[in-house]
Structure formats: C-alpha cells, structure tokens
Motif scaffolding. Sequence first.
Motif, PDB file in Angstrom:
ATOM      1  N   VAL A 148       0.826  -1.201   0.000  1.00 24.36           N
ATOM      2  CA  VAL A 148       0.000   0.000   0.000  1.00 24.36           C
ATOM      3  C   VAL A 148       0.856   1.244   0.000  1.00 24.36           C
ATOM      4  CG1 VAL A 148      -2.002  -1.051   1.061  1.00 24.36           C
ATOM      5  CG2 VAL A 148      -0.210  -0.127   2.515  1.00 24.36           C
ATOM      6  N   ILE A 149       2.090   1.109  -0.445  1.00 25.85           N
ATOM      7  CA  ILE A 149       2.934   2.299  -0.556  1.00 25.85           C
ATOM      8  C   ILE A 149       3.035   2.644  -2.034  1.00 25.85           C
ATOM      9  CG2 ILE A 149       5.215   3.289  -0.144  1.00 25.85           C
ATOM     10  CD1 ILE A 149       5.513   1.233   2.139  1.00 25.85           C
ATOM     11  N   PRO A 150       2.489   3.803  -2.444  1.00 29.20           N
ATOM     12  CA  PRO A 150       2.551   4.141  -3.862  1.00 29.20           C
ATOM     13  C   PRO A 150       3.992   4.429  -4.293  1.00 29.20           C
ATOM     14  CG  PRO A 150       1.412   5.863  -2.612  1.00 29.20           C
ATOM     15  CD  PRO A 150       1.829   4.812  -1.639  1.00 29.20           C
TER      16      PRO A 150
ATOM     17  N   LEU B  54      -1.808   0.283  -5.049  1.00 31.29           N
ATOM     18  CA  LEU B  54      -1.504  -1.046  -5.596  1.00 31.29           C
ATOM     19  C   LEU B  54      -0.463  -0.965  -6.716  1.00 31.29           C
ATOM     20  CD1 LEU B  54      -5.150  -2.466  -5.676  1.00 31.29           C
ATOM     21  CD2 LEU B  54      -3.327  -3.112  -4.092  1.00 31.29           C
ATOM     22  N   ARG B  55       0.021   0.250  -6.980  1.00 32.39           N
ATOM     23  CA  ARG B  55       0.985   0.541  -8.042  1.00 32.39           C
ATOM     24  C   ARG B  55       0.457   0.153  -9.429  1.00 32.39           C
ATOM     25  NH1 ARG B  55       7.135   0.844  -5.712  1.00 32.39           N
ATOM     26  NH2 ARG B  55       6.544   1.777  -3.744  1.00 32.39           N
TER      27      ARG B  55
ATOM     28  N   ASP C 102     -20.468  -2.046  -2.505  1.00 36.35           N
ATOM     29  CA  ASP C 102     -19.746  -2.458  -3.702  1.00 36.35           C
ATOM     30  C   ASP C 102     -20.225  -1.744  -4.954  1.00 36.35           C
ATOM     31  OD1 ASP C 102     -18.068  -4.293  -2.495  1.00 36.35           O
ATOM     32  OD2 ASP C 102     -19.570  -5.880  -2.576  1.00 36.35           O
TER      33      ASP C 102
END
Lengths: 274, 804
Positions: A1-3, A43-44, A191
């Motif tokens: 979760v790290i862009p 999520l890159r 959703d």
Amino acid sequence: VIPAAFDYVRAGSAEEAISLVGQHGEDAKFLAGGHSLLPLMKLRLAQPSVLIDIGRVSDLSYIRDAGDHVAIGALTRHMDVENSDLLKQHVPLLAHAAHHVGDPQVRHRGTIGGSIAHADPASDLPATTLALGATYVAQGPNGTREIAAGDFYEGFLTSSLAADELLTEIRVPKMNGAGWNFQKFNRRAQDWAIVGVAAWRRNGDSGVALVNMGSTPVLATSVSSALARGASIADAAEQAAADADPQADLNASVEYRVHLAKVLTRRALEAASS
Amino acid sequence: MTVIEATGTQERPGVIGQRLLRREDPALLTGEAKFTNDIQVTGALHLAVLRSPYAHARITSVDVSGALAVPGVRAAYSGADLTDQWSGPMPCAWPVTDDMKNPAHYPLATSKACYAGDGVACVLADNATAARDALDAIDVQYEPLEAVIDLEDALSDRVVIHDELGTNTSYTWNLLVEDHEGAVDEAFAAAAHTVSERYIQQRLIPMAMEPRAVLAMPQPFGGEMTLYSATQIPHILKVMVALTLGIPEHQMRVIAPSVGGAFGSKLNVYAEELLCVALARKHGVPVRWNEDRSENAMATIHGRGQVQRIELAADADGKLTAIRVRLIGDMGAYLQLVTPGIPLLGAFLYAGVYDLPKAYDFSCTSVFTTMTPTDAYRGAGRPEATYAIERATDSLAAKMGVDPLEHRRRNFIATDKYPYEAYSGLVYDSGNHDGAATKAAEMLGYDELRARQASQNVEGSTKRLGVGVTSYFEMCGLAPSRVLASLNYSAGGWEAATVRVLPTSKVQVVTGSSPHGQGHETAWSMIVADKMGISPDDVDVLHSDTAIAPLGLDTYGSRSLPVGGVAIAMACDKVIDKAKQIAAHQLEAAADDLEYAGGVFTVRGSPDKTMPLAAIAFEAFTAHNLPDGLEPNLEAQVTYDPPNFSWPFGTHMCAVEVDTETGHVDVLKYVAVDDCGVQVNPLIVDGQVHGGVVQGMAQALWEEAVYDTDGNLKTSTLAEYLVPAASDVPSITTGHTVTPSPTNQLGVKGIGEAGTIGAASTIINAVVDALSGLGVHDVPMPASPQRVWDAINSARINPNGGSQ
C-alpha cells in the motif's frame, strides 16, 4: 500500500490546474476526491509522476439552477449531490443514484466530476448522467467545450477528455414530471454494481443506461426504441443487453449479467411507469 | 440489534452475570490503544519481503544487487543467503500420524516457490518506502511449473509439488468406531433411509482488521531479544522462535501489544517473525515489518478448504444408525503450526447433537496444493463438521418428508443421558438440545413461518421463503493434555494464572491467556471480583508479555474462559484460603469458624469480630504478625489442566427470502440460542455471538478465496474478498439457555466460536428450503446470487439431479 514516488502540486484555480498539466505532460494526473485514483496508486497499478490537486478549487463546487438544466460543478461531493434540494426537485434520479455510491465516507470525499472523468463502467454516476442525456463541460488551454455524455465514454477508464483538459461542469436536463428508477444489484451495499440500471420515462420519451455491462457505461437505446414503438415493458426489457458487451468477472458470468440486465431493466421501467 | 434476555436461567448474585461495559473499549475506540505498528523505535530498519508471483515455480536465480542501489537500502537477501540463520525449519506442532509427510519449510524459499506469495527475497531499509521500492529492483528468474488448485487433482499426484516427498498426500487419518466389526456396513445395508452428500468448504481468508506486524529488538548486551508481534500466542511463539533460531529460551521475550483480531490467523509462527528476529540479531538493530492488506490475503494462513463426503444411515423413524465421512483436506503449500490437525478437530463432531450408536467411520486424507497454507480459522474443523451433519440432516429429513425440526428432535441426545459417553468415547458434559431448539423456534416464530411459507411459495412465485435450522455442539476448552497426547499434539492444554493481592488490597491477575479482542481484562476482573467479594475496578489483569506472564498457552479454541478463567477462580480460592489463615491468626479464632463474604472475614457467631481483605493484605505485606511458617505474601499460582473438553451447544434458526429472478438472498431474521453454560458477562457473550454469526453467515453468502487455474489469488483486496459490513447483515436476535458445565467450578463452557459454528448451515439450509419446491437440493457456498440462479436453472433443466 505504498505508492511509487510522485510529485504533488496544488492548483488554486481551474486555469492553474490546466496550466500545470500542460507543464507536466502525460504522466500528470488530476487529484480530486482521490477515491478512484489513490487505491490504484497504492496497488501501483497507476504510477503518475505528478498529482495536481484540484481539491481546493472551491469555485468548482456548486449546484445551480440554469433554466432548462441543473449545472453541477465537477468538484461537488456525492453527498452534496445526494442531498441537493434542487436536484431532488428537478432531477431526483441523479440525487438518488448518488446515494448509492460507495459508502458514506466515499460520498463525503468523492466527487461527481472525478467519478465521470474516471469513466469506470461500474460506477453509478457515469451511467446515470448518460441516461439523463447530460452534457459535460471540459476546460482546456484554449477555453471550454461541451461534450455530450453519449460522446464522452470511449473505452474502459478512457474518455474523450484530452490530457490537458479538466472536466469542470456537469449539465443535467431537468426531468420534472418524469417517472424514474435506479436499480443497483450487488452483493454488499458498498460495492460497485454487478449490474445497475438508471431509467426514466416521460410521455413517450425514455432513457435507460446500464452500469457494468461493458467497457463503458451503456445507453440501452434498443429498450427506448422498443418503448417508443409501443412495446410492453417486459418486451422492451428483453432488449436490455442488445447494446451491451458485458464481461465475466468473479461475481457474474456473461450469461448471468445479460439476464440480470433484463430483469433489472424491467423492474426499473415498471417502477418508473407506476 | 435486538437482545432477548434469558429469563430465570442464570440466577446468581454477585459480579458474574452482570452486563459490564468492556474496560478495553475506551482505548480502542479513541485510538489510544497501542498496536505493534504504533510502537516507535529509533533506528529500526524496515523489512520488506519479495513474494513469488507464481503459484509453482523453480527459482533459477536471485539477484538482489539492484535493490542495494536503491537509496536507503541497508541490505538485501535471497533465501539462500540466510540459510545459516535457521536452526531448523519452521515448526509444525501437530504431526497427526507417525508417517505424516511434512516438507521442510523455511522463511524464504530457496529452490522452489510453492504458492503465489511465497517469500523469495527480502530487503532491509531505513524506511518502509525505500524497502518497498527496492523490491521492484530485485531480479528473480523463475521456471514456472503447473499450479495445483483442485484437491482431487492434488490427490492424483499428476503434478507433485514437493519433489522430495514424491506425493502430494500429507497423511490419511482414520477413526473407525464400531461395537462389532462391520457394524457400519451392516447399518447402511439395513437402513430404511440413507443420504450421501458432497459439500465443499471453500477457502476463507481470516482478514483480521489489523494485519500482522512484527518488531524485533535486540538488547544491547547479553544477547537478549524482545519480539513484539501481532500474535495470539506469545508463549508458544517464544518457544518456537527460540528453537527455530537457536536462541536460548530464557533470552527470548515476546510481547503481544493490542492485537486487532485474529480468528486463528495469528495462532502461528510466521516467516516474517523469524526474519525480523534473525535480521535484528544479524545486524544488531531493531527490525520491523508491517503487512499490507494484499500480503495479508496471500501470506497469512487461510481457513477451511475441504471436500466433504458424508453418508447417513437411518431407521424407518429417521433415527441415525451410522455415519460415514470422507474428507480431503487442503493443507496449502506447507504445513504451518497446526495445519494438519484442523480437519481432525471436527472428527468428533460429525454426529452433531445426535444419539449415534457405535457405528462411525471417519477418514481424512490431506493434500498439498500450490495455494497459501491453511490453518486454524474461527471454529477450526468444527464448523465444517457441523455444516456437513446439519446439511445432511436436512437432506435426510427432506427425503423422508419430515419437518427438519421434528427430525432433529427424534435424534437429539436426551437431556437425562448427560453426562453422555459418545460413540467416540468422549464424554459430553451437559446438554439440553430440545430446550434450545424450542426456545429458538418460539423466538423465530417457526410455526407461523411454515404457514406463511406454504402460502407464499406457490407456482410462479419469485420471492420464496425459506426457514433454516441448525443444532450444534461445539467441542472447546482446548484441551485435556492427555487427550492432546493421544492426538499426537506436541504441547499440553493447561493454562496458568496468578492472583496477587497487593499491600493496598488492589489485586493483580496474571493470566497465560492472550486476548486480541475478546475482553479478557473485563471478564477476568469480574471472576476475581465475584470470588473475592471486591469491585472489578480494583482488579488489574496482566497478560501477553512473557516477562510478566511467563507461563501460558495462549488464546484459541474457545479455551480462555473454561481453562484460563477457571485457573483464575482456583487461584482466588487459594488466596482466600491463605487470607483465612492470617485472619484466623489475627482474630484469634479457628480458621474453620471463619466465613468470607463481601471482602470481609467474620467469625461465625461473633459478628463483631471481622477482618477485611484490605487489612489482611497489609498484614501479609508487613509480615509483623503472621502465623508461624507462613510466607509473607498474599498470592497464589495455579496451573490448571482441564479434565474434559467443554461442550457448548445451541440452536440457530433463520428465515430468508430468495429472489428467484436474480438469485439474491435476503436474510429476514436470524435467531441464535446459545448455551455456553454460566455467562460471566452476557454483554461479551452477545458480542461474541454477533461476530461469530456474521462470520458464519459470511462463509454462507459472501466470502471465498478464489484462485484462477494458474494459482493466482483473485480476491486479494477487500473489493473482491467480500467481508460483509453492518449494512449487509440482518439484526441478530440472541437468546440463551444456561446449562452449567459440571466439570469446572464456574460452570462455564466458552463462546468464542459458537456463532460461526452454527451460522453457515443455518443460512444454507434456509436457502435450500426456500428453493426446494423448484427441485433445488443444494447450493454451494458462498451462495452468491449467480450460484443461486445457477442452482435454480440446473434444477429446471435436470429435475432429478441433486447434490449427489
């Protein structure tokens, strides 16, 4: 979760935002509510080099009576669309559909312009504004232009907006006196729709658009044509998927999606006609 | 949510039984609680793990040099670089058979990746961002191999995953109980009615809201190591880390700070825990790791994963005469801490709450697949067993044309048979199945719903009503150590407690249980307050730090109250006994003449001669005037090994409406009547039931770990893995009967897993009941709208097809 690493600039006005995107080029992205873009970045799956934050361009957040239509600033939050008395009076279908976007946290941050510019066929508001025959206003370095909703969606997450254009306004025709309904079928309330249907009827006219029935939001013109020819609702609804090109995913096969589109279109039209 | 109180069933003065608010909640609700990742440590390096994108692949080369060039990166390692760190492979504590096959499994793979998510390399960096960026710069060459995601395919050994084992079968475990040889076969041959059903227990992802987190801190001198981990088993982890890394056990300290849920997923020894400790030792600096959500979906254990075949034989009245069960268990790629034992925890529950003669034939074969390892998940083996017997019971009742509730009543173990020695030899402590079922039926309005169903489910109806019933037994209070020995489990099942009265008469309780959301601090303080006649506010509960609570076997299997809580009550008795000696000495009375109530000793017949606990505590501290030979303290320690499992039971019922056009299932009403014996805090009991029911309902309707044929997990975010939110579930109506357990002094049984155990079959029974008029005999879990629609369509096309 790290862009992935990116630069960040904040625009004070639409003009500044457009100028900034001109400077930074194709790898720049506008950041509004961030509810579509940031998850992709974490999520890159998206790795823009620059984010141009338009979140504080306050003059793009409004809902105004513009005579034959209601004009909505692109930065208007879903929650404001949902609660707008003006929209509830003149375009209740849109206010109602906005209530079905995500969950309250998403609706407090996400914007109508961001949702439309993201052009996700599974989102509620692209299809709803398509059904309503909305016009979108884009501002670029050479001024503004109007784009009919029907000409806007080109493919999955792609629209006819140029890279240096900013969506600034959504113009929705007033629908006073129309019957309307919004069907959203999903497994959890928060959703995206497995299939959704936005529909309205007034006198001999109708508009029906489908959520998540192809790579773009789908205007079910075959249904409206059948109704105009005097077909019964049940028969017209059988045409629901005629203009669609649905894909299979974890929640639905193509066959089931087509079936759902027919059932939900019938239900939407029945409710809109009652 | 509606709560209906049990009335007149738990009349007990004192603190036990009160609905006290949880003392844990203010810190949790305000964000003050400290989780592992909240602990700030200067100079800690951040670990990131590179995971195989392939389900099954040979690793032909790993080049970490690119990672080392990323600014902020301090080190990068392949699996081969770290082999000298491990004294042994990662532990599996449950070799269920002597010939069980268990591939050596290390924190990083060296030659082969066996599931998508298997760690193949790692990075240490000054910050988490640099560590993450560096993963993209590691070059791993793979030779992809075929994935194995189907259990029957795995069994065929078409593709063998662990070359050195030569097979994908880990073990076959049998339990055949017959009062004479051939009894099962004879019963089936003589049966008036039989059913043979096949069910799939889909893989589930536990999805604790707090992903895993680890912080390993080497102490500057002497080689000591402190490990903070989001774990539910600090004590077991301490021993296992010491053994796996060759660290002397007395130099290892494990602390579980606030832990945000686990459901069994933190009952394990994980690669990242071992990596952080090994690298902290190697580099001499703190090393930390925090799992992201998709890693949690891939690299934290999964639950369930079974193919079940259950056959029932019954006489003309529907009384069960024999049961045959065949399971295939999905172990995933490796055996984690208790992986192989999970399907077997259900082995004793496939007869449910029914009176079965000695005619029971159970066999489980477990296989390796190229998917995330499985292990304990809320209920662990017992929901699977309950699902199978309760679904098959409905099938049998339907085949006989008997109402499913009536059919159950014919088979219930009668209340007067308790304690009841089951076919398996296990003794069920207490039960009142008809009582729970009757109460549930009243609360649901069972008879009215049946009448409404008859008028609603007519030809052409597209909104069909269904009623679902489940009566369950739960085997919990894990566990009598001798029984664990007979199951080849590598540890005991006792629990330790210390109760310590401080000089100012405040009380410290040290427990070996390790809460991660259950509310032990509240509940344990209530037990002590009740036993000692003091306020729960005067009791502090210490736990989850092996330096403070060195003895313990932690929290899982609904064991904490019936084992750990009972140990606390026993320690209170010892403290009161000692206090009595001091009071007798001080009051110059015979100890036998003293009575203790409300925190005060009184001499029988001399009401003015009293001594409060506070005064005794101070006397114990000053030691100025104690009886000869009495040690100057007021504390006691107990290690309690339970004589038996505890056996909570109950009946759950629900009403659903199925939209036959879309396949949507609407749960209209859900009633849970659970009997967990005496309730220490009914508010906590209701919370456990609500959470458990929602988790069981989630298996029935929403959740499934889906893999594609290449072994890629398709549900690795919360957008695809459908954990329900409050808006998706109905109001749950809870009710209780109270049948105390006779095997412990508190009469308690445990409630942590009951809701999950009862819910899945209750929902699916109702869905199938709603559609039975359309010829539907089964809907696989999760009963998604598409699956319901498919079931209706296939019943239409093939009216004689069923679930066979």
